[in-house]
Scaffold this active site. Sequence first.
Site, mmCIF file in Angstrom:
data_model
loop_
_atom_site.group_PDB
_atom_site.id
_atom_site.type_symbol
_atom_site.label_atom_id
_atom_site.label_comp_id
_atom_site.label_asym_id
_atom_site.label_seq_id
_atom_site.Cartn_x
_atom_site.Cartn_y
_atom_site.Cartn_z
ATOM 1 N N LEU A 286 0.842 -1.197 0.000
ATOM 2 C CA LEU A 286 0.000 0.000 0.000
ATOM 3 C C LEU A 286 0.874 1.243 0.000
ATOM 4 O O LEU A 286 1.663 1.456 0.928
ATOM 5 C CB LEU A 286 -0.914 -0.001 1.236
ATOM 6 N N CYS A 370 -0.288 -0.706 -11.568
ATOM 7 C CA CYS A 370 -0.423 0.623 -10.955
ATOM 8 C C CYS A 370 -1.107 1.574 -11.935
ATOM 9 O O CYS A 370 -0.664 1.732 -13.079
ATOM 10 C CB CYS A 370 0.949 1.161 -10.569
ATOM 11 N N HIS A 439 -6.076 -7.818 -9.504
ATOM 12 C CA HIS A 439 -6.987 -6.816 -8.952
ATOM 13 C C HIS A 439 -8.181 -6.746 -9.898
ATOM 14 O O HIS A 439 -8.015 -6.468 -11.086
ATOM 15 C CB HIS A 439 -6.276 -5.465 -8.858
ATOM 16 N N ASN A 472 -7.919 -9.874 -5.581
ATOM 17 C CA ASN A 472 -7.794 -8.639 -4.820
ATOM 18 C C ASN A 472 -8.961 -7.716 -5.170
ATOM 19 O O ASN A 472 -9.260 -7.503 -6.334
ATOM 20 C CB ASN A 472 -6.456 -7.962 -5.147
#
Length: 632
Positions: A286, A370, A439, A472
């Site tokens: 994180l 990202c 994710h 995730n």
Amino acid sequence: MPPMTTSTRRRALLRTSSKRKSPGDSSRESGNSQEKKSALHICPEVAKNGNVDACRYNNNCRFSHDLDAFFAQKPADLEGSCPFLSVGEPCPYGITCRFSGTHNNPVESQNPPKKSFEINSLNKDLQKLLWKNKVSFPKANAQLKLLGLVGGNKTKATPEVNQVEVHSDSLNGSDNLHLDYDNGKEAEPALITCTEKDCLEDASAVDPSRPLKKAKSLVDDERCLDDNNNGTYHMDKVFKEINVQNGPQEISPDSICSSKVDLSSKPHPRERKLIDFRGKLYLAPLTTVGNLPFRRICKVLGADITCGEMAMCTNLLQGHASEWALLRRHSSEDVFGVQICGAYPDTIARTVELIDRECLVDFVDINMGCPIDIVVNKGAGSCLLSKPMRMKSIIQAASCTINKPLTIKVRTGYFEGRNRIDSLISDISNWGASALTIHGRSRQQRYSKLADWDYIYQCARKAPDALQVLGNGDIFSYLDWNKRSAECPELSSCMIARGALIKPWIFTEIKEQRHWDISSQERFNILKDFVRFGLEHWGSDMKGVETTRHFLLEWLSYTCRYIPVGLLDVIPQRVNWRPPCYCGRNDLETMMASDSAADWIRISEMLLGKVPEGFSFTPKHKSNAYDRAENG
């Protein structure tokens, strides 16, 4: 007065120029004089020992040695005791510690303090070599050459030479890679370029214009090997070979033995020891809030696997201290990995070799998901999702360079509605990845809308047995964890991200299979532990206290979204709920639920004393559960 001759005029000009000072000299003198004028800038050696004669530079020291002036300006001590007393160590900050009045107090605990220490620090000599681009990467360069990633397909075949070494001039400002041949031929530019020089918003970059100091000792790639060059490490490097993958265990200095580690045999990528993620509670890396003190909190509350914040490869190779700080590991983190981000295979391969050589980690994770603009615009992060051949080159080069497991973190795709990981999942395994975290959102979604778990299940069912797949997104209670595990047995585990930011006790809830109606005092005690861990990590002096305060406030900008279980009509709370204003069961609980930075500052003052005059705070992270989708 006779006229000046040419020689006389020249001598006069030389005398004038010799007296003239350069702008750099004047700025340095100005900075040093200002630093000396401030009595709070006390010399660290004087502060540590409380003795003016402790500094070996005496009057030439750029810091103040005036103890009387320092004590006259030093703020009053904070309430509580020095955090270093609890770990049984002398305070390294001496009289500058904000708890210096308690240094002579005996430790009240009857039990001996548990050994607590941090590793993976950046060596100063190594940092100077990285500044000068004098660190060689034989393993990475050999793999890049073997994979044909040096020079590309368009370059002509080069004659055989005894040795080829690749130097990345991108570390010094150039964008090209060059090949230096031992036969003395002129270097030719390679096709691979490296332009990702920008750092993330939360990393303070080292000033590239600062003069480089000469290294005390120039250390080449064989500095870790003994004089006989027989492939063994010295004792100070044996620590990096400690195996901490066999279940939860504490790292201790006693585990560093004096025996040498044989590096002559390198296992095949399929033979390397893997980490079993199945059923483990994995704290996601994180940015900003996932610092070492926060990870310690999550370990206390039940997390099994932790990972450091995302570090940019280019900054690590340039020796940025702020970036290397993201690799720090605490002794309580028994299974720990680091996450790196880069755009090109040469940059990432050299970074993983450097990490493998200098740090003790259990796995390396490459971020290919990202969504931050500054990262994507440089070709890293989610940008790689649209470039599968570069993904292949990066994973192959990195996995063949290190013996430790290599994991990948991705999103479902770049654009919303155009998922593509399912078509690459078999290839990702063949390229050398040990685990893949998906994710369940696209890059375009950022953090808006709910995660697409059906697509995560689809990818997990397609994955080969050799590849562990983790999901995730939106895990916010033990019921969410149970549901994801039951609906797809092929899923190895779930990574917990924002759920841990908002309520880090989610790990306890999952392990104990209950909704914890945690009281405001229990939450406040967790904040107390964070402050204590933060003062140990960032320091107990004035600078360390304010750094701890800053990261505490960043964390409070997430914890305010938590709604106590006892106040809910529908249980459990969902991560995307936007709670209305409400009154808690006491004043402290009401203050913790406030979304006002003024209330967060009040909470910090309850733990760290009054803020400095003129203090203000704005959360660094604008993205949250309620943001709209952005088109990137």
